[in-house]
Each structure stands twice: as structure tokens, then as C-alpha cells.
Motif scaffolding. Structure first.
Motif, mmCIF file in Angstrom:
data_model
loop_
_atom_site.group_PDB
_atom_site.id
_atom_site.type_symbol
_atom_site.label_atom_id
_atom_site.label_comp_id
_atom_site.label_asym_id
_atom_site.label_seq_id
_atom_site.Cartn_x
_atom_site.Cartn_y
_atom_site.Cartn_z
ATOM 1 N N GLY A 174 0.702 -1.263 0.014
ATOM 2 C CA GLY A 174 -0.153 0.002 0.164
ATOM 3 C C GLY A 174 0.732 1.172 0.000
ATOM 4 N N ALA A 175 0.340 2.358 0.779
ATOM 5 C CA ALA A 175 0.962 3.526 0.662
ATOM 6 C C ALA A 175 0.666 4.355 1.901
ATOM 7 N N ILE A 176 1.498 5.096 2.654
ATOM 8 C CA ILE A 176 1.314 6.176 3.626
ATOM 9 C C ILE A 176 1.458 7.579 3.150
ATOM 10 N N GLN A 177 1.230 8.436 4.116
ATOM 11 C CA GLN A 177 1.559 9.789 3.686
ATOM 12 C C GLN A 177 3.193 9.961 3.541
ATOM 13 N N TYR A 178 3.460 11.008 2.655
ATOM 14 C CA TYR A 178 4.883 11.116 2.293
ATOM 15 C C TYR A 178 5.797 11.390 3.339
ATOM 16 N N ASN A 179 6.863 10.489 3.424
ATOM 17 C CA ASN A 179 7.869 10.646 4.536
ATOM 18 C C ASN A 179 9.335 10.315 3.928
ATOM 19 N N HIS A 180 9.986 11.752 3.806
ATOM 20 C CA HIS A 180 11.162 11.785 3.052
ATOM 21 C C HIS A 180 12.167 11.166 3.995
ATOM 22 N N ILE A 181 12.170 11.183 5.401
ATOM 23 C CA ILE A 181 12.942 10.751 6.312
ATOM 24 C C ILE A 181 12.954 9.329 6.401
ATOM 25 N N ASN A 182 11.810 8.510 6.510
ATOM 26 C CA ASN A 182 11.858 7.078 6.898
ATOM 27 C C ASN A 182 11.562 6.410 5.634
ATOM 28 N N LYS A 183 11.896 6.738 4.497
ATOM 29 C CA LYS A 183 11.724 5.865 3.351
ATOM 30 C C LYS A 183 13.412 5.162 3.265
ATOM 31 N N GLU A 184 12.989 3.842 3.180
ATOM 32 C CA GLU A 184 14.396 3.022 3.089
ATOM 33 C C GLU A 184 14.602 2.806 1.678
ATOM 34 N N LYS A 185 15.793 2.774 1.211
ATOM 35 C CA LYS A 185 16.109 2.300 -0.291
ATOM 36 C C LYS A 185 15.889 0.741 -0.344
ATOM 37 N N SER A 186 15.690 0.294 -1.471
ATOM 38 C CA SER A 186 15.619 -1.011 -1.804
ATOM 39 C C SER A 186 17.054 -1.856 -1.420
ATOM 40 N N TYR A 187 16.907 -3.158 -1.370
ATOM 41 C CA TYR A 187 18.158 -3.938 -1.177
ATOM 42 C C TYR A 187 19.094 -3.642 -2.126
ATOM 43 N N ALA A 188 18.771 -3.895 -3.150
ATOM 44 C CA ALA A 188 19.827 -3.852 -4.428
ATOM 45 C C ALA A 188 20.344 -2.415 -4.306
ATOM 46 N N ASN A 189 19.738 -1.419 -4.011
ATOM 47 C CA ASN A 189 20.400 -0.223 -4.067
ATOM 48 C C ASN A 189 21.390 0.195 -2.925
ATOM 49 N N LYS A 190 21.064 -0.382 -1.628
ATOM 50 C CA LYS A 190 21.820 -0.502 -0.581
ATOM 51 C C LYS A 190 22.937 -1.260 -0.525
ATOM 52 N N TRP A 191 23.117 -2.219 -1.335
ATOM 53 C CA TRP A 191 23.773 -3.294 -1.378
ATOM 54 C C TRP A 191 25.244 -2.674 -1.961
ATOM 55 N N GLN A 192 25.101 -1.845 -2.642
ATOM 56 C CA GLN A 192 26.253 -1.238 -3.505
ATOM 57 C C GLN A 192 27.267 -0.058 -2.418
ATOM 58 N N LYS A 193 26.156 0.573 -1.532
ATOM 59 C CA LYS A 193 26.655 1.728 -0.846
ATOM 60 C C LYS A 193 27.602 1.036 0.033
ATOM 61 N N GLN A 194 28.590 1.905 0.437
ATOM 62 C CA GLN A 194 29.730 1.438 1.574
ATOM 63 C C GLN A 194 30.236 -0.076 1.451
ATOM 64 N N SER A 195 30.207 -0.469 0.031
ATOM 65 C CA SER A 195 30.266 -1.900 -0.153
ATOM 66 C C SER A 195 31.687 -2.277 0.392
ATOM 67 N N GLN A 196 32.825 -1.998 0.325
ATOM 68 C CA GLN A 196 34.037 -2.167 0.660
ATOM 69 C C GLN A 196 34.212 -2.230 2.268
ATOM 70 N N VAL A 197 33.535 -1.427 2.883
ATOM 71 C CA VAL A 197 33.506 -1.362 4.686
ATOM 72 C C VAL A 197 32.715 -2.672 4.703
ATOM 73 N N LYS A 198 31.322 -2.779 4.079
ATOM 74 C CA LYS A 198 30.365 -3.923 4.461
ATOM 75 C C LYS A 198 31.309 -5.232 4.488
ATOM 76 N N GLU A 199 32.087 -5.297 3.402
ATOM 77 C CA GLU A 199 32.906 -6.415 3.055
ATOM 78 C C GLU A 199 33.594 -6.858 4.401
ATOM 79 N N ARG A 200 34.526 -5.853 4.884
ATOM 80 C CA ARG A 200 35.612 -5.997 5.993
ATOM 81 C C ARG A 200 34.525 -6.406 7.174
ATOM 82 N N ILE A 201 33.444 -5.790 7.501
ATOM 83 C CA ILE A 201 32.598 -5.622 8.603
ATOM 84 C C ILE A 201 32.064 -7.250 8.504
ATOM 85 N N ALA A 202 31.574 -7.770 7.479
ATOM 86 C CA ALA A 202 31.066 -9.269 7.531
ATOM 87 C C ALA A 202 32.155 -10.043 7.679
ATOM 88 N N LYS A 203 33.298 -10.062 7.064
ATOM 89 C CA LYS A 203 34.504 -10.827 7.349
ATOM 90 C C LYS A 203 34.733 -11.223 8.693
#
Length: 255
Positions: free
Chosen positions: A56-85
Motif C-alpha cells: 500500500g502507501a502512507i503519507q509522504y515521508n522523506h525521512i523514513n523511506k528505506e532504499k531497496s536492498y539492491a540499491n543499499k547493497w552497493q553503498k559502503q560496499s568495501q566497508v561492509k565486506e570487511r565488517i562481514a568478514k
């Protein structure tokens, strides 16, 4: 039959009136298919007039809108790799582990090697798939348990009442948790049901690890997962603040 602009205006009015609307209800109200409603919601969200949710949908909320998993995957990717390791090194043979769905926790399976008789529980479709690949490649010997629940296709997880009920039946050795943001006292998530699932994972575990890169510091996510007083270890590229009293330096695993 309503024309497209009429539908868009009616959807906006219903969102303003009720605060939240469901695709199936809008389809009946507008006498169109759910697919047409989804396209209308996409248009309204692109114009920043509403925020889409699962179903569905809610009133527009620019703060609490989460990016899709695919979009988030690339952000800070090198750092995330080190944390996961670093997180993968904490997992030992014979343990019962739970891993929530995140783009940092989602990288843990690729760094697992030489563990046996391990049970790994997750609410992430991607993590379950990667764990099965690790078993097929004979890097690990493990039983993988994929939790049941409502699917959130944008975030590639399941969550909800069924997920939480199943989690409460386990006693874990270790939990590996992601978050949408953290401050000096608490960690937060964008989705209330995902926050609740991660909270239960922490409560049901002997030891809990929060995996969070520095971009999560003071980001905007509305739903509290837990306080740092409930979390045992932090794995991050972010240096421990002086005023963060909940972790001693040995439990803040900076990469």
C-alpha cells in the motif's frame, strides 16, 4: 471508470484522510486492477506525494523511506565486506546462529569456512541462498533454517507475527544484527516489523553482534530495535565515541 488523473487525486485524498491505504482496497474503490494501482502509487511516489509501503502507501515521508536492498547493497560496499568478514570469524562449529536481513549481514556467508555441525537461522532469502551455496561448495557443514513470514520483496526478507513466533522458539548462541541507524544509546530500523524481529533475535541469543558502518551514525530510521545495553558487541568502521558508556573497548570491534 476513473481517468488516470482522477485516480491519482482520489488516491492522494484517501491517503490524506486515512493516513494509510492498501492496494487491494484501492483496486476495489477505483474499480481497476491491483497492477494499475501499483503503477499509480509509483507515479505519486516519484512526485514525492506519497510513500509506498509493502502492500500500500502512507503519507509522504522523506525521512523514513528505506532504499531497496539492491540499491543499499552497493553503498559502503568495501566497508561492509570487511565488517562481514570480521563477523564471520566469530562463528564457531556446533553453534546455533541467527542472522537478520541486511546488506552487511548478507555478506557473512561468503566468508564462512571450515565450520561443521552448525545451525543457521535467518529471515533473509538472500542469506539462505548464500548459505546453501556455501554448503554445496563444501565450505561449511550446516543446517539452514529459513523462517516463515510475510515477504518484503524490496528488502528480501520475511517478517511479521509468524516470523516472531518462530524466533521465540529458539535459543541462539549468537545473533548477527543489522540496523538502519544508530546513535550513542540505541539502534533503529526503517520497518517496525523488521525491528521487532531483530529485537527478538537479540533477546533469544547468548551473545549479540551489531554490524553497522559509519554511514548509519545518526541516520534517520524511526523504529527502535534495542538499546546498546542489550547488545554485546559492535562491529563497525566507526570509532567508539567517548560518551558511549555501554561498550568497553574490547567489545567494540573496529575494523
Amino acid at each position: 471508470m476513473y481517468k488516470r488523473n482522477e485516480r491519482l487525486n482520489l488516491i492522494r485524498k484517501r491517503v490524506d484522510q486515512y493516513g494509510q491505504v492498501a492496494v487491494k482496497d484501492l483496486a476495489i474503490f477505483l474499480q481497476v486492477t491491483p497492477e494499475t494501482v501499483r503503477k499509480d502509487l509509483e507515479t505519486l511516489e516519484n512526485d514525492k506525494l506519497i510513500t509506498r509501503t509493502h502492500g500500500g502507501a502512507i503519507q509522504y515521508n522523506h525521512i523514513n523511506k528505506e532504499k531497496s536492498y539492491a540499491n543499499k547493497w552497493q553503498k559502503q560496499s568495501q566497508v561492509k565486506e570487511r565488517i562481514a568478514k570480521k563477523a564471520a570469524l566469530q562463528i564457531q562449529s556446533g553453534e546455533i546462529i541467527v542472522i537478520d536481513g541486511g546488506t552487511t549481514t548478507g555478506r557473512i556467508p561468503q566468508y564462512l569456512n571450515d565450520i561443521t555441525q552448525t545451525t543457521i537461522v535467518t529471515n533473509s532469502l538472500k542469506i539462505a541462498d548464500e548459505l546453501n551455496r556455501a554448503i554445496e561448495e563444501q565450505r561449511i557443514q550446516a543446517e539452514v533454517i529459513m523462517l516463515a513470514g510475510k515477504t518484503n520483496t524490496e528488502q528480501d526478507v520475511v517478517r511479521g507475527h509468524m516470523t516472531n513466533e518462530l524466533l521465540q522458539r529458539f535459543k541462539f548462541d549468537k545473533a548477527f544484527i543489522s540496523c538502519g541507524s544508530f546513535d550513542t544509546s540505541d539502534c533503529y530500523e526503517f520497518d517496525l516489523e523488521e525491528a521487532h524481529a531483530s529485537h527478538i533475535m537479540i533477546q533469544q541469543s547468548q551473545l549479540s553482534y551489531l554490524l553497522a558502518d559509519s554511514s548509519k551514525r545518526d541516520a534517520h530510521a524511526s523504529y527502535r530495535i534495542d538499546g546498546f545495553s542489550e547488545i554485546d558487541y559492535m562491529i563497525s568502521d566507526y570509532a567508539k565515541p567517548q560518551n558511549m558508556e555501554y561498550f568497553n573497548q574490547k567489545h567494540w570491534l573496529q575494523i
